[in-house]
Design an enzyme around this catalytic site. Sequence first.
Site, PDB file in Angstrom:
ATOM      1  N   LEU A  18      70.395 -45.217  48.351  1.00  0.00           N
ATOM      2  CA  LEU A  18      71.115 -43.935  48.327  1.00  0.00           C
ATOM      3  C   LEU A  18      70.315 -42.925  49.138  1.00  0.00           C
ATOM      4  O   LEU A  18      69.091 -42.903  49.061  1.00  0.00           O
ATOM      5  CB  LEU A  18      71.252 -43.474  46.872  1.00  0.00           C
ATOM      6  CG  LEU A  18      71.683 -42.031  46.558  1.00  0.00           C
ATOM      7  CD1 LEU A  18      72.411 -41.993  45.209  1.00  0.00           C
ATOM      8  CD2 LEU A  18      70.496 -41.057  46.491  1.00  0.00           C
ATOM      9  N   ASN A  19      71.018 -42.073  49.927  1.00  0.00           N
ATOM     10  CA  ASN A  19      70.342 -40.861  50.401  1.00  0.00           C
ATOM     11  C   ASN A  19      71.217 -39.647  50.117  1.00  0.00           C
ATOM     12  O   ASN A  19      71.567 -39.459  48.941  1.00  0.00           O
ATOM     13  CB  ASN A  19      69.739 -40.982  51.808  1.00  0.00           C
ATOM     14  CG  ASN A  19      70.650 -41.362  52.934  1.00  0.00           C
ATOM     15  OD1 ASN A  19      71.180 -42.456  52.966  1.00  0.00           O
ATOM     16  ND2 ASN A  19      70.822 -40.486  53.890  1.00  0.00           N
ATOM     17  N   ASP A  20      71.527 -38.809  51.077  1.00  0.00           N
ATOM     18  CA  ASP A  20      72.063 -37.469  50.805  1.00  0.00           C
ATOM     19  C   ASP A  20      73.265 -37.422  49.855  1.00  0.00           C
ATOM     20  O   ASP A  20      74.176 -38.246  49.971  1.00  0.00           O
ATOM     21  CB  ASP A  20      72.556 -36.824  52.107  1.00  0.00           C
ATOM     22  CG  ASP A  20      71.623 -37.025  53.263  1.00  0.00           C
ATOM     23  OD1 ASP A  20      70.537 -37.591  53.093  1.00  0.00           O
ATOM     24  OD2 ASP A  20      72.006 -36.617  54.368  1.00  0.00           O
ATOM     25  N   GLN A  36      75.443 -40.774  50.459  1.00  0.00           N
ATOM     26  CA  GLN A  36      75.128 -41.709  51.537  1.00  0.00           C
ATOM     27  C   GLN A  36      74.645 -42.998  50.888  1.00  0.00           C
ATOM     28  O   GLN A  36      73.692 -42.992  50.102  1.00  0.00           O
ATOM     29  CB  GLN A  36      74.016 -41.129  52.432  1.00  0.00           C
ATOM     30  CG  GLN A  36      74.474 -40.012  53.335  1.00  0.00           C
ATOM     31  CD  GLN A  36      75.295 -40.531  54.497  1.00  0.00           C
ATOM     32  OE1 GLN A  36      74.761 -41.067  55.445  1.00  0.00           O
ATOM     33  NE2 GLN A  36      76.613 -40.384  54.417  1.00  0.00           N
ATOM     34  N   SER A  82      76.561 -37.908  56.801  1.00  0.00           N
ATOM     35  CA  SER A  82      76.774 -36.893  55.770  1.00  0.00           C
ATOM     36  C   SER A  82      77.894 -35.906  56.092  1.00  0.00           C
ATOM     37  O   SER A  82      78.216 -35.656  57.251  1.00  0.00           O
ATOM     38  CB  SER A  82      75.478 -36.114  55.544  1.00  0.00           C
ATOM     39  OG  SER A  82      74.635 -36.909  54.761  1.00  0.00           O
ATOM     40  N   ASP A 150      76.382 -33.464  60.223  1.00  0.00           N
ATOM     41  CA  ASP A 150      76.364 -32.942  58.852  1.00  0.00           C
ATOM     42  C   ASP A 150      77.202 -31.675  58.695  1.00  0.00           C
ATOM     43  O   ASP A 150      76.691 -30.611  58.316  1.00  0.00           O
ATOM     44  CB  ASP A 150      74.919 -32.695  58.369  1.00  0.00           C
ATOM     45  CG  ASP A 150      74.023 -33.907  58.558  1.00  0.00           C
ATOM     46  OD1 ASP A 150      74.557 -35.025  58.606  1.00  0.00           O
ATOM     47  OD2 ASP A 150      72.793 -33.736  58.668  1.00  0.00           O
ATOM     48  N   GLU A 202      68.760 -30.652  59.859  1.00  0.00           N
ATOM     49  CA  GLU A 202      69.773 -31.505  59.256  1.00  0.00           C
ATOM     50  C   GLU A 202      70.430 -30.772  58.080  1.00  0.00           C
ATOM     51  O   GLU A 202      69.854 -29.855  57.491  1.00  0.00           O
ATOM     52  CB  GLU A 202      69.143 -32.816  58.766  1.00  0.00           C
ATOM     53  CG  GLU A 202      68.641 -33.690  59.906  1.00  0.00           C
ATOM     54  CD  GLU A 202      68.280 -35.112  59.472  1.00  0.00           C
ATOM     55  OE1 GLU A 202      68.645 -36.049  60.185  1.00  0.00           O
ATOM     56  OE2 GLU A 202      67.622 -35.280  58.432  1.00  0.00           O
TER      57      GLU A 202
HETATM   58  C1  FRU Z   1      69.637 -36.658  56.212  1.00  0.00           C
HETATM   59  C2  FRU Z   1      70.422 -37.509  57.198  1.00  0.00           C
HETATM   60  C3  FRU Z   1      71.604 -36.762  57.777  1.00  0.00           C
HETATM   61  C4  FRU Z   1      72.539 -37.868  58.170  1.00  0.00           C
HETATM   62  C5  FRU Z   1      72.315 -38.862  57.065  1.00  0.00           C
HETATM   63  C6  FRU Z   1      72.443 -40.304  57.493  1.00  0.00           C
HETATM   64  O1  FRU Z   1      68.912 -37.420  55.303  1.00  0.00           O
HETATM   65  O2  FRU Z   1      69.565 -37.991  58.229  1.00  0.00           O
HETATM   66  O3  FRU Z   1      71.264 -35.896  58.847  1.00  0.00           O
HETATM   67  O4  FRU Z   1      73.855 -37.442  58.253  1.00  0.00           O
HETATM   68  O5  FRU Z   1      71.013 -38.629  56.566  1.00  0.00           O
HETATM   69  O6  FRU Z   1      72.346 -41.146  56.377  1.00  0.00           O
END
Ligand code: FRU
Length: 442
Positions: A18-20, A36, A82, A150, A202
Amino acid sequence: MANDWRSLIHLEPRAGWLNDPNGLCCFGGKYHVYFQFSPDSPSGAGRKCWGHFESSDDMKSFDYTGIVFEPDIPEDRSGVYSGCAVIHEGKMHIFYTGNVKLPGDYDYITAGREANQIHVVSSDGIHMGAKNIILRNSDYPKEMSCHVRDPKVWIEDGKWKMVLGARTLDDEGGILFYEANDPDDWHFVRFLTRKDFGYMWECPDLFDVEGKWFLGLSPQGVPHEEYKFQNVYSAGYFRYEDEDLKGEFEEFDMGFDFYAPQTFIDKNGDRLLIGWMGIGDIPYTNKTTELGWQHCLTLPRRLSVAPDGALLQTPVVDYNGGWGSLSDDAPEFPYAVKAEVSEGASFELSIGGAKISYSDNVAMLSFEDESGAGRTVRKAVINGLKDITVIADKSSLEIFYNGGRYVMSTRFYPDTQRPVIRAKGIDLFIRSINKTEVRGFE
Ligand code: FRU
């Protein structure tokens, strides 16, 4: 008892990376938390998708409903990056970046990458309409590199407005403003930056709290300092007045694990923030990776404005019972501990191997054992600390100083479900927290 490091009050996938947080909103009587999601690998390789949690009430329980977007059109084939959600006339409007990496010998900064902004309409947050490309590389100012992404969109005085994070060809981070009368037809307004403040911004987010405006962003390339910007990338905000950035950049969170937050309005009209309790390219690790998943989101944090004009963050938690004194038995996660700090006092508080201390106006979070998985020390200058609250889950701590004026979040990996709490120099109170039930995982 051994600790399996599965979060009890923080949203995380069962498997994968998982990220954003993405598309946060309250719609159709439900809260929607997209994220994400790389379902194929706990290290983030493979497809980059959007996963989806929804909560029917007040975020005390969630359903994981699965993947809502995957890379399946030419314009998002290297990743559904994102984005955000806006509610308009009974529909959810989602805006995200379709990332495309062209095959070839490119630097992927000045060439070889497409950044397509994409608009999708949904009636329920789960079934998605067609992916409509609204902006492509040729629509950005010619000074921009291929890193433009983003989208965060809002509606103001009947107009649709968007900010996008960007990197110029001169390696300057900033944001692009776009406007529209129709969410499929945008025009460029202007570029905004702060001199010498990183090469890429970002996840921008332009939002208001109690009538004051702020620009949240996650800048990359800001030089490290002893008490600031200690992580590989930072996340924080400027005040935004008269269409310009005002004052100093304040970090949302000075712990080891926080990045790419997004804000949204809850059903009471308050503004909440959720961040990724993780950062890319870190020099430490997360011990869940060997078990098949990595990363979680922070708790939602309610935003308000402090007397000095900065933001205060208050964690939204479902407490169980009142505050009590610590007993001799180590408590069971999840819980909160808090203390008032008297003027000029120093203290030390440890939860297993995580040490939180304060002396001479410096707050420190450090690890001296393996539970930090390579995390060392984070420091913040806090003049006149008055109170501290720590929210503890099985593999994370969120630390709020002075009513959330300063925050530090960290992952940690104690080998027991009940690490010992020790406090020196403060009277600590403890309160149990109800678990957040998450249904829908097989
Ligand atoms: C931030 C980022 C965003 C991008 C996304 C890709 O963590 O790099 O800029 O949209 O993650 O997973």
